[in-house]
Design an enzyme around this catalytic site. Structure first.
Site, mmCIF file in Angstrom:
data_model
loop_
_atom_site.group_PDB
_atom_site.id
_atom_site.type_symbol
_atom_site.label_atom_id
_atom_site.label_comp_id
_atom_site.label_asym_id
_atom_site.label_seq_id
_atom_site.Cartn_x
_atom_site.Cartn_y
_atom_site.Cartn_z
ATOM 1 N N ARG A 1 71.311 62.594 0.393
ATOM 2 C CA ARG A 1 72.343 62.157 1.309
ATOM 3 C C ARG A 1 73.276 61.233 0.394
ATOM 4 N NH1 ARG A 1 69.368 57.880 5.303
ATOM 5 N NH2 ARG A 1 69.281 56.691 3.331
ATOM 6 N N LYS B 1 76.523 56.806 4.247
ATOM 7 C CA LYS B 1 76.042 55.532 3.799
ATOM 8 C C LYS B 1 77.086 55.080 3.139
ATOM 9 C CE LYS B 1 71.530 53.574 3.117
ATOM 10 N NZ LYS B 1 71.235 52.746 4.222
ATOM 11 N N GLU C 1 71.392 53.344 17.450
ATOM 12 C CA GLU C 1 70.605 52.908 16.320
ATOM 13 C C GLU C 1 70.586 51.212 16.291
ATOM 14 O OE1 GLU C 1 71.287 54.192 12.470
ATOM 15 O OE2 GLU C 1 73.596 54.187 12.823
HETATM 16 N N1 PXG Z 1 70.530 53.065 10.507
HETATM 17 C C1 PXG Z 1 71.336 52.465 9.552
HETATM 18 C C2 PXG Z 1 72.471 51.851 9.994
HETATM 19 C C3 PXG Z 1 70.889 51.854 8.330
HETATM 20 O O1 PXG Z 1 71.699 51.331 7.466
HETATM 21 C C4 PXG Z 1 68.622 52.988 8.811
HETATM 22 C C5 PXG Z 1 69.327 53.543 9.606
HETATM 23 C C6 PXG Z 1 67.280 53.763 8.307
HETATM 24 O O2 PXG Z 1 67.741 54.567 7.108
HETATM 25 P P1 PXG Z 1 66.487 54.911 6.232
HETATM 26 O O3 PXG Z 1 67.137 56.076 5.491
HETATM 27 O O4 PXG Z 1 66.242 53.657 5.507
HETATM 28 O O5 PXG Z 1 65.215 55.499 6.837
HETATM 29 C C7 PXG Z 1 69.598 52.364 7.841
HETATM 30 C C8 PXG Z 1 69.000 51.980 6.530
HETATM 31 C C9 PXG Z 1 67.639 47.459 3.494
HETATM 32 C C10 PXG Z 1 68.647 48.113 4.105
HETATM 33 O O6 PXG Z 1 67.475 46.778 2.414
HETATM 34 C C11 PXG Z 1 68.854 49.193 4.556
HETATM 35 C C12 PXG Z 1 69.922 49.825 5.063
HETATM 36 C C13 PXG Z 1 71.160 49.261 4.650
HETATM 37 C C14 PXG Z 1 71.117 48.212 3.865
HETATM 38 C C15 PXG Z 1 70.132 47.554 3.651
HETATM 39 O O7 PXG Z 1 66.659 47.511 4.409
HETATM 40 N N2 PXG Z 1 69.943 51.311 5.644
#
Ligand code: PXG
Length: 290
Positions: A52, A151, A184
């Protein structure tokens, strides 16, 4: 022992991990990142995170100066040098230092940072009580503006929504697509439960394709649930048996109230609990060994 951070080709002490104020990651949010977890000496879905990261960078025409294999090794190494078995790992690749204009071609060298830290777990009480969330007036930006699948270091769309959540005393915030369908949350994906069926917003609604989301779909299907990526409105969400969120940091967390509507019986439900247990089992055995 001071934390060792990977920065521009080598591990340095925490206090020496500094980047330029001319870095376009800082000036413009021009860069990409990943948040990754290690459980009991195994890095969960490391390959998916590296893939990713490279996909996000490719769209931004940001050349990561390592192969995927080398980047994978660096992430494992960051855990090793810090003696971590359970960790939260942040990988950041920014455009690097340039001039004050936004042109990325003026930034010859991307900055690569890998931070492996101990994980600040969410309080257990959050899982016991479940979350209160509300819908944001800020819409998820459309893919033609800034694709939510990237991301990127520019999280202002989520941060504006999070500010609203804070002001309204909510712990997370549901963001809708431009057309008004559930997309989301500010930093989590969302699932709703109807009997033995799980619904989660489809990729075209403008979401980050979460790695936890993917893992939860796997464990749910293995447990016999019918999982569908689809389109639904707040009406279906408010009237679901259960609603839960997924993300690397939170794993699976139940939502018990949305926009002042009680979800189900107002308590974290059995499906979320079952999937959380299955997810933890998976995290124990799945993943690259540190
Ligand atoms: N949607 C968004 C917009 C995100 O930023 C997720 C879904 C979940 O993705 P994953 O791959 O983690 O299952 C995210 C997760 C944190 C943190 O520290 C997490 C995210 C961004 C910044 C901080 O929890 N992204």
């Amino acid at each position: 022992m001071s934390k060792r951070i990977f920065l521009d080709g080598k591990f340095v002490d925490h206090d020496d991990a500094r980047i330029s104020v001319f870095d376009h990651g800082y000036l413009y949010g021009d860069g990409v990142f990943e948040g990754i977890r290690a459980y009991s000496g195994r890095i969960f879905r490391l390959q998916a995170h590296v893939d990713r990261l490279f996909s996000s960078a490719k769209t931004l025409m940001l050349q990561i100066p390592y192969t995927k294999e080398k980047m994978t090794e660096l992430i494992v190494e960051a855990c090793r040098v810090n003696g971590l078995q359970d960790a939260y790992i942040r990988v950041v690749v920014s455009r690097g230092a340039g001039d004050l204009g936004l042109d990325p071609t003026k930034c010859p060298k991307p900055t690569v940072v890998v931070i492996a830290d101990s994980i600040a777990l969410y309080p257990e009480s959050l899982y016991r009580s479940g979350l209160t969330v509300c819908t944001s007036s800020i819409r998820r930006q459309r893919a033609e503006a800034l694709n939510p699948q990237i991301k990127s270091l520019n999280y202002l769309n989520s941060i504006l929504a999070k500010i609203e959540a804070n002001q309204r005393g909510c712990q997370e915030v549901v963001m809708l697509s431009e057309e008004g369908f559930v997309a989301e949350c500010s930093a989590d994906n969302i699932f709703i439960v109807r009997g033995r069926k799980l619904l989660t917003p489809a990729p075209h609604l403008g979401i980050l394709l979460g790695i936890t989301r993917d893992a939860v779909m796997d464990v749910a299907r293995a447990a016999g649930y019918d999982v569908v990526e689809t389109t639904f409105t707040r009406h279906e969400m408010w009237n679901a048996d259960e609603v839960f969120l997924t993300g690397t940091a939170a794993e699976i967390v139940s939502v018990v109230s949305i926009d002042e509507r009680v979800v189900g019986n107002g308590k974290p439900g059995p499906v979320a609990a079952e999937l959380q247990a299955a997810f933890r089992e998976l995290a124990k055995r799945d993943g690259a060994a540190i």
